[in-house]
Design a protein around this motif. Structure first.
Motif, PDB file in Angstrom:
ATOM      1  N   TYR A  79       7.060  10.966  -1.846  1.00  0.00           N
ATOM      2  CA  TYR A  79       5.670  10.526  -1.421  1.00  0.00           C
ATOM      3  C   TYR A  79       4.631  10.880  -2.487  1.00  0.00           C
ATOM      4  O   TYR A  79       3.342  10.538  -2.601  1.00  0.00           O
ATOM      5  N   THR A  90       8.767   0.499  -1.513  1.00  0.00           N
ATOM      6  CA  THR A  90       8.143  -0.434  -0.223  1.00  0.00           C
ATOM      7  C   THR A  90       8.302  -1.855  -0.373  1.00  0.00           C
ATOM      8  O   THR A  90       8.946  -2.518   0.657  1.00  0.00           O
ATOM      9  N   SER A 141      14.422  -1.100   7.713  1.00  0.00           N
ATOM     10  CA  SER A 141      14.327  -1.384   8.853  1.00  0.00           C
ATOM     11  C   SER A 141      14.642  -2.845   9.534  1.00  0.00           C
ATOM     12  O   SER A 141      15.210  -3.082  10.736  1.00  0.00           O
ATOM     13  N   SER A 201      13.687   9.127   7.523  1.00  0.00           N
ATOM     14  CA  SER A 201      12.903   7.992   7.585  1.00  0.00           C
ATOM     15  C   SER A 201      11.889   7.701   6.326  1.00  0.00           C
ATOM     16  O   SER A 201      11.197   8.712   5.855  1.00  0.00           O
ATOM     17  N   ASN A 203       8.230   5.821   5.697  1.00  0.00           N
ATOM     18  CA  ASN A 203       7.064   5.148   6.201  1.00  0.00           C
ATOM     19  C   ASN A 203       6.345   4.708   5.150  1.00  0.00           C
ATOM     20  O   ASN A 203       6.181   5.031   4.048  1.00  0.00           O
ATOM     21  N   ASP A 204       5.869   3.356   5.925  1.00  0.00           N
ATOM     22  CA  ASP A 204       4.668   2.583   4.834  1.00  0.00           C
ATOM     23  C   ASP A 204       3.653   3.559   4.544  1.00  0.00           C
ATOM     24  O   ASP A 204       2.930   3.912   5.511  1.00  0.00           O
ATOM     25  N   ASN A 207       0.294   2.050   6.516  1.00  0.00           N
ATOM     26  CA  ASN A 207       0.119   1.886   7.908  1.00  0.00           C
ATOM     27  C   ASN A 207       1.021   3.038   8.682  1.00  0.00           C
ATOM     28  O   ASN A 207       1.117   3.191   9.833  1.00  0.00           O
ATOM     29  N   LEU A 208       1.868   3.784   7.771  1.00  0.00           N
ATOM     30  CA  LEU A 208       2.605   4.586   8.287  1.00  0.00           C
ATOM     31  C   LEU A 208       3.692   4.187   9.397  1.00  0.00           C
ATOM     32  O   LEU A 208       4.313   5.115   9.944  1.00  0.00           O
ATOM     33  N   LYS A 209       4.341   3.082   9.195  1.00  0.00           N
ATOM     34  CA  LYS A 209       5.234   2.481  10.017  1.00  0.00           C
ATOM     35  C   LYS A 209       6.280   2.732   9.458  1.00  0.00           C
ATOM     36  O   LYS A 209       6.439   2.646   8.015  1.00  0.00           O
ATOM     37  N   GLU A 210       7.574   2.817  10.097  1.00  0.00           N
ATOM     38  CA  GLU A 210       8.896   3.181   9.332  1.00  0.00           C
ATOM     39  C   GLU A 210       9.406   1.863   8.870  1.00  0.00           C
ATOM     40  O   GLU A 210       9.366   0.736   9.544  1.00  0.00           O
ATOM     41  N   LYS A 213      15.355   3.771   5.986  1.00  0.00           N
ATOM     42  CA  LYS A 213      15.791   5.113   6.056  1.00  0.00           C
ATOM     43  C   LYS A 213      16.473   5.210   4.962  1.00  0.00           C
ATOM     44  O   LYS A 213      17.368   4.535   4.184  1.00  0.00           O
TER      45      LYS A 213
END
Length: 606
Positions: A79, A90, A141, A201, A203-204, A207-210, A213
């Protein structure tokens, strides 16, 4: 003869009972002691083995926690690299592999650097350092996209040889391109072959969406090596079970026992029975990773417990046999000696006074009884010879006792006859002197050792009255005695010798200023009787001599009724804290204090 044999049998029967009771007590005590010791030692051994198992499980837990911490640090580094997470990972997770390859080529052509920094370089940089990593999976995902980085091709190929794709495809009826289903099957099969995965996990960043993994597949060879090094320090097998009951690792390379499949997720120690055998189960629950580390020890593997049981039993039996055998030998010896004593007693009962019990070399109670028995027979023979002389002496003693009883009565009667004659002749003074003398004799010849204070004071009054008759108006006596102290107890002839000592050494016959004070008072739990006069007093040298004699307990010139006699009698009766205390000033007078314990403790203090 029949009676003697019967008594012997009874004696032997008594010793047999004692031997049986003693043997039963010894056996019971020894086996109870063995049970306690075996139980304690068994617990010690089991606890030691469980401690060794716990230390082994903690080492495995620390090993896996270290790997989990490493994956966590890698994610933090990921990160921190914004270009990598934003523009490469991503994009890879949100598109298929061909689209991602086109995108990466475009980025490489646009980049001024010859070194690209993308998903491959990320895997190479962080997951090639740990030799325990078999492979790393980056899975989207969205179904269908998964990237696998193989770190150890040898172990990976070994795994594939055990799970040929063709076998799986034929068994499941899958098409070759259906790699997603094949991958799911691989994940299910991995549990059997001791692979442990650690997942995180991704995350984006916007937007912090998963979006995917990251999963690292660790080989358990390091755990196996650790167990191999500690094999001599623990017993049983080691298993790692997931929170959901799935098997992650087994040191036996087989499925976990059925007993462990529903094991609770907690840290504890228990003993369970399974298939007719006892097992000790030690568990450590790791909330961070969601694993339960299990030490599974069959009771039969703790061989020391069985060996201890056998040795304890043999030692108990051996010691019990030795104790009973020694007791039997000793009691048999005592039984023979007691039979000799019993036979001698029956001989004496039959009239044989010449028999004697043979002397024994042992020094114990039976020897004392035998010697006393022999001495008794010697004395008995002597008493029989002297019986007539003793009878004669006894009669003479009885006559003297009767005479000693008659003489005091004769003296009292004679004094009373003289007193009545003096009254008849009109001599009242002589009559009073005879009466006082009679009272003094009666008090002196009384058999009482302890009397009331009132009786001792009355005796002193009679004695002083004789002196006052002889020396009228020259001796003034005052009594300061509270009535509540008259019933206190005191030794007979305690005050009279002190008054007599004053009249002999301190009384001044030429003056009528002689004063004598007799006082009784109480201090705490003691009674003090004080005799104070204003006589000649005692010189300091003489006073020191008297006090030393009182301290030493030697007799004074006054004989058995002197000051030292009174002091010794008080100390013998009441103890060394009691007795006489003398103070005196030459030419001014003397004070004697008698200290005795109060018999009536309930009286108030003064």
């Amino acid at each position: 003869m029949f009676t003697r044999k019967r008594k012997k049998r009874l004696s032997n029967k008594v010793f047999s009972k004692i031997l049986v009771y003693y043997s039963a007590t010894i056996l019971l005590t020894m086996f109870v002691l063995m049970f306690v010791l075996v139980s304690y030692y068994t617990e010690v051994i089991i606890q030691r083995e469980m401690d060794a198992s716990t230390r082994t499980l903690e080492r495995i837990e620390a090993n896996l926690n270290q790997k989990e911490e490493y994956v966590k640090n890698v994610m933090q580094e990921l990160y921190l690299k914004s270009d990598l997470i934003f523009y490469d990972i991503t994009y890879a997770l949100q598109n298929d592999y061909s689209t991602y390859l086109s995108y990466r080529l475009d980025k490489y052509s646009e980049s001024p650097s010859f070194v690209s920094y993308n998903l491959d370089t990320f895997f190479q940089a962080y997951f090639t350092q740990d030799p325990d990593i078999n492979a790393v999976s980056l899975k989207s995902s969205n179904p269908g996209t998964e990237y696998i980085f193989v770190n150890n091709h040898h172990r990976w190929n070994q795994f594939l040889s055990k799970n040929e794709k063709s076998e799986i495809q034929d068994r499941l009826g899958l098409a070759p391109e259906d790699m997603k289903i094949l991958k799911v099957k691989w994940e299910q099969e991995r549990q059997i072959y001791n692979n442990i995965q650690i997942s995180r996990s991704i995350n984006d960043p916007v937007n912090l969406k998963e979006i995917g993994k990251l999963t690292v597949f660790y080989d358990t060879e390091s755990i196996q090596d650790l167990l191999q090094l500690r094999r001599s320090q623990y017993k049983g097998s080691v298993h790692i079970i997931g929170r959901d009951g799935s098997q992650l690792y087994s040191s036996t390379h087989s499925s976990i026992p059925t007993l462990l499949k529903d094991i609770p997720f907690e840290t504890k120690f228990s003993k369970e029975k399974w298939k007719g055998k006892n097992y000790y189960i030690n568990t450590i629950a790791d909330d961070q990773m969601g694993y339960v580390y299990v030490g599974f020890i069959p009771e039969q593997e703790i061989k020391k417990v069985t060996i201890v049981h056998r040795y304890m039993f043999l030692a108990t039996m051996l010691l019990s046999i030795i104790a009973i055998a020694v007791t039997y030998i000793l009691m048999r010896s005592y039984s023979k000696r007691i039979n000799k004593i019993d036979n001698a007693i029956h001989e004496v009962r039959d009239g044989n006074l010449k028999i004697r019990i043979p002397a024994s070399k042992q020094s114990d109670e039976l020897t004392t009884i035998s010697e006393s028995f022999n001495d008794m027979l010697d004395d008995l023979n002597k008493y029989i010879k002297d019986v007539y002389v003793l009878n004669i002496q006894q009669r003479e003693a009885e006559m003297k006792a009767l005479q000693s009883q008659i003489q005091p009565h004769f003296l009292y009667n004679t004094l009373e006859a003289i007193r009545m004659k003096a009254i008849a002749d009109g001599s009242k003074t002589t009559s009073n002197m005879i009466y006082s003398l009679g009272q003094l004799f009666r008090y002196s010849l009384s058999s009482k050792e302890v009397v009331r204070v009132a009786d001792e004071i009355e005796h002193v009054r009679e004695y002083i009255s004789l002196i006052q008759i002889r020396y009228p108006n020259r001796l003034h006596v005052s009594y300061e005695i509270p009535e509540k102290y008259l019933e206190e107890k005191i030794l007979k002839f305690t005050l009279q010798p002190l008054v007599e000592n004053y009249l002999i050494h301190g009384f001044r016959k030429e003056t009528n200023q002689n004063e004598l004070v007799i006082r009784v008072q109480r201090k705490q739990q003691d009674i003090k009787l004080i005799v104070k006069d204003n006589g000649c007093g005692i010189t300091s040298t003489r006073l020191v001599q008297i006090q030393e004699k009182l301290q030493e307990g030697t007799m004074t010139s006054e004989g058995s009724i002197g000051l030292s006699n009174v002091h010794q009698r008080l100390q013998l009766k009441y103890g060394l804290d009691y007795g006489l205390q003398i103070t005196s000033i030459e030419g001014e007078g003397t004070t004697v204090v008698i200290k005795i314990p109060a018999a009536r403790r309930g009286l108030p203090h003064v």
